[in-house]
Scaffold this motif. Structure first.
Motif, PDB file in Angstrom:
ATOM      1  N   PHE A 156       0.860  -1.188   0.000  1.00 14.86           N
ATOM      2  CA  PHE A 156       0.000   0.000   0.000  1.00 14.86           C
ATOM      3  C   PHE A 156       0.896   1.237   0.000  1.00 14.86           C
ATOM      4  CE2 PHE A 156      -2.307   3.480   1.890  1.00 14.86           C
ATOM      5  CZ  PHE A 156      -3.618   3.335   1.453  1.00 14.86           C
ATOM      6  N   ARG A 157       0.604   2.152  -0.909  1.00 16.40           N
ATOM      7  CA  ARG A 157       1.307   3.437  -0.870  1.00 16.40           C
ATOM      8  C   ARG A 157       0.342   4.534  -1.314  1.00 16.40           C
ATOM      9  NH1 ARG A 157       3.074   1.669  -6.079  1.00 16.40           N
ATOM     10  NH2 ARG A 157       3.069   3.355  -7.665  1.00 16.40           N
ATOM     11  N   GLU A 158       0.637   5.754  -0.900  1.00 16.71           N
ATOM     12  CA  GLU A 158      -0.147   6.907  -1.301  1.00 16.71           C
ATOM     13  C   GLU A 158       0.595   7.692  -2.369  1.00 16.71           C
ATOM     14  OE1 GLU A 158      -0.837   9.026   2.318  1.00 16.71           O
ATOM     15  OE2 GLU A 158      -2.432   7.677   2.973  1.00 16.71           O
ATOM     16  N   GLN A 159      -0.132   8.236  -3.314  1.00 20.76           N
ATOM     17  CA  GLN A 159       0.487   9.030  -4.381  1.00 20.76           C
ATOM     18  C   GLN A 159      -0.480  10.133  -4.792  1.00 20.76           C
ATOM     19  OE1 GLN A 159       2.374   6.783  -7.480  1.00 20.76           O
ATOM     20  NE2 GLN A 159       2.493   8.518  -8.913  1.00 20.76           N
ATOM     21  N   ASP A 160      -0.020  11.377  -4.740  1.00 19.81           N
ATOM     22  CA  ASP A 160      -0.821  12.532  -5.137  1.00 19.81           C
ATOM     23  C   ASP A 160      -0.582  12.790  -6.623  1.00 19.81           C
ATOM     24  OD1 ASP A 160      -2.133  14.904  -5.507  1.00 19.81           O
ATOM     25  OD2 ASP A 160      -1.151  15.973  -3.853  1.00 19.81           O
ATOM     26  N   VAL A 161      -1.646  12.690  -7.426  1.00 14.46           N
ATOM     27  CA  VAL A 161      -1.491  12.871  -8.874  1.00 14.46           C
ATOM     28  C   VAL A 161      -2.165  14.147  -9.372  1.00 14.46           C
ATOM     29  CG1 VAL A 161      -1.325  10.384  -9.277  1.00 14.46           C
ATOM     30  CG2 VAL A 161      -3.561  11.506  -9.444  1.00 14.46           C
ATOM     31  N   LEU A 162      -2.679  14.987  -8.450  1.00 16.00           N
ATOM     32  CA  LEU A 162      -3.455  16.153  -8.875  1.00 16.00           C
ATOM     33  C   LEU A 162      -2.634  17.107  -9.744  1.00 16.00           C
ATOM     34  CD1 LEU A 162      -6.113  17.714  -8.766  1.00 16.00           C
ATOM     35  CD2 LEU A 162      -5.311  18.780  -6.634  1.00 16.00           C
ATOM     36  N   ALA A 163      -1.401  17.381  -9.351  1.00 18.79           N
ATOM     37  CA  ALA A 163      -0.575  18.303 -10.133  1.00 18.79           C
ATOM     38  C   ALA A 163      -0.255  17.722 -11.513  1.00 18.79           C
ATOM     39  CB  ALA A 163       0.715  18.631  -9.380  1.00 18.79           C
ATOM     40  N   ASP A 164       0.020  16.426 -11.568  1.00 18.77           N
ATOM     41  CA  ASP A 164       0.286  15.778 -12.858  1.00 18.77           C
ATOM     42  C   ASP A 164      -0.955  15.826 -13.756  1.00 18.77           C
ATOM     43  OD1 ASP A 164       2.983  14.933 -12.342  1.00 18.77           O
ATOM     44  OD2 ASP A 164       2.173  13.364 -11.058  1.00 18.77           O
ATOM     45  N   TYR A 165      -2.118  15.581 -13.148  1.00 18.17           N
ATOM     46  CA  TYR A 165      -3.382  15.634 -13.874  1.00 18.17           C
ATOM     47  C   TYR A 165      -3.625  17.024 -14.444  1.00 18.17           C
ATOM     48  CZ  TYR A 165      -8.510  16.467 -13.842  1.00 18.17           C
ATOM     49  OH  TYR A 165      -9.794  16.864 -14.126  1.00 18.17           O
ATOM     50  N   ALA A 166      -3.469  18.044 -13.609  1.00 17.11           N
ATOM     51  CA  ALA A 166      -3.706  19.417 -14.062  1.00 17.11           C
ATOM     52  C   ALA A 166      -2.723  19.807 -15.165  1.00 17.11           C
ATOM     53  CB  ALA A 166      -3.590  20.380 -12.874  1.00 17.11           C
TER      54      ALA A 166
END
Length: 476
Positions: A156-166
């Motif tokens: 299990f790991r967390e990854q923030d993709v919001l900046a990549d998406y934007a």
């Protein structure tokens, strides 16, 4: 009914044609969701591979996402938790990471509902015919006998993709050179409150755009305290329409709960039809594809209830219109099979080849902003060019005997129309040269005892006459 058979019954009640959706605590429980997560890993072959898990702002969504993750890990899948996100952001993560994905949302449904939108790697849809039925049945087995252990449980790991998406959306539609625009955005307390500031603002660290966003209901709240996050219902656009007029804004945008659908309102507070949006975006995507390869045959998809202006616009631009059934997974599959650059539905779902053939309301909104922002005319004038005909909108009728209703319609129109059954019943008038054209579609709901009617005609009078005649036949 014993507990095991009750669990299977609940699975059958919540697994729909294209996704999973049901009442929290009744059809959907954490036990059921955990079994679905385990079955999903088996169906898509994700043991030892990443599985993206994201969720919306509903109170039940974090718990369901955690339960699904436990099921994934139990069968050896490695969970990549992207946390709070829009549905199209989860599609981005599925494509960007080339991983299967699960998005927990009930879209525009009330707060008492939740659901799961499942994708294979690359944001490829999963429907009843392409694996969802197998997931349902295997999950039923796991509820009966338990989830079998594997030698290597998943991580299990967390990854923030919001900046990549934007950043990716900004790379597809350049808004830096448009004229300054004031835009009211109604997020309906849904996930647009997270994604709009990132894509159209500076929340993700991207440069400022010449767009002033006036926010309505950006606070994430799965109880939907202001109005339902369903812009398809006119009553849910009232606040946006009023705000556009009050602020003298250039236009308004309304997103549904999971922010994968976007509706547009012009400077007069009038709704721009999704068919008009589809035609506008189609022209831009055709032009972009032609710039890449002037000799390529370009295909654009539209479903069978979009306005005639959509295929007419596609043909006038030298591309090939491809008519399809209604349904987002069906259109995703058709996008991939045909290589279409774009697809539009009258329900305000818009699909893009360069977004893994998945739907993205934000991307459609950006195209409208780009097209509108490069000219001086108001949005009402631009939209009017793509709204030449009269449409009824979708009208639902409760019907006990669908075949009998179909028979009444066919008998009444047999001498003056042509029929096709691509999706329900589409009836096209065989009219003379100087007579106004008309057509209508009657489709049964996949989930309720409803018939859905859509009518279009050359003028309002003809549309109203056909609409009223067909409704009388359906409701007889």
């Amino acid at each position: 009914m014993n507990a095991l058979s009750d669990s299977r019954s609940r699975l059958h009640s919540v697994v729909k044609a294209y996704d999973i959706r049901g009442l929290v605590g009744e059809g959907l429980t954490e036990e059921v969701v955990e079994a679905i997560g385990a079955a999903f890993v088996d169906e898509v072959g994700a043991a030892g591979r990443d599985v993206v898990v994201g969720h919306d702002m509903r109170d039940s969504s974090p718990g369901f996402a955690a339960a699904f993750a436990r099921g994934v890990q139990a069968r050896g899948g490695d969970v990549v938790s992207i946390g709070l996100c829009s549905t199209d952001e989860s599609y981005f993560a599925s494509g960007f990471l080339d991983a299967p994905a699960a998005m927990f949302t009930a879209s525009h449904n009330p707060a008492t509902y939740n659901g799961i939108k499942l994708s294979r790697a690359g944001a490829q849809g999963l429907s009843m015919d392409t694996g969802l039925a197998a997931v349902r049945d295997r999950a039923g087995d796991y509820l009966e006998s338990g989830i079998p252990a594997v030698d290597r449980p998943g991580t299990f790991r967390e990854q923030d993709v919001l900046a990549d998406y934007a950043g990716y959306l900004r790379s597809l539609v350049d808004l830096s050179g448009i004229r300054p625009l004031t835009v009211v955005v109604d997020a309906g307390n849904g996930m647009g409150g997270l994604t709009v500031p990132a894509v159209l603002g500076e929340a993700a660290g991207l440069p400022a755009l010449p767009i002033t966003v006036i926010p309505l209901y950006f606070e994430l709240d799965g109880s939907f305290p202001n109005h339902e996050a369903n812009p398809l219902e006119p009553k849910n656009l009232v606040d946006l329409q009023r705000a556009v007029l009050d602020h003298g804004a250039d236009l308004g945008l309304a997103f549904d709960g999971d922010a994968d659908r976007c509706f547009v309102v012009d400077e007069l507070g009038q709704a721009v039809t999704p068919s008009a949006v589809a035609a506008i975006v189609a022209l831009r995507e055709i032009a972009r594809a032609r710039a890449e390869d002037p000799e390529a045959e370009i295909t654009v998809i539209h479903n069978l209830i979009t306005s005639n202006i959509v295929p007419e616009t596609i043909e006038a631009a030298g591309a090939v219109p491809l008519r399809t059934r209604v349904g987002h997974t069906l259109i995703k599959d058709a996008m991939r099979a045909s290589g279409a650059v774009f697809g539009g539905e009258h329900s305000a779902h818009y699909y893009f080849r360069d977004f893994w053939s998945a739907d993205n309301g934000m991307l459609a909104a950006m195209h409208v902003l780009a097209e509108f922002g490069l000219q001086d005319e108001p949005l009402s004038a631009l939209a009017a060019r793509f709204t030449p005909y009269a449409m009824s909108g979708e009208i639902n009728s409760t019907v006990d005997d669908v075949p009998a209703a179909y028979t009444r319609v066919v008998e009444a129109f047999a001498s003056r129309a042509e029929f096709d059954e691509l999706d329900g019943l589409t009836v096209t008038g065989t009219v003379g040269q100087d007579e106004p054209f008309w057509w209508f579609s009657v489709r049964p709901s996949n989930t309720e005892p409803l018939l859905r009617l859509n009518v279009e005609a050359q003028d309002e009078r003809t549309m109203a006459a056909i609409r009223d005649e067909v409704l009388a036949l359906i409701r007889a």
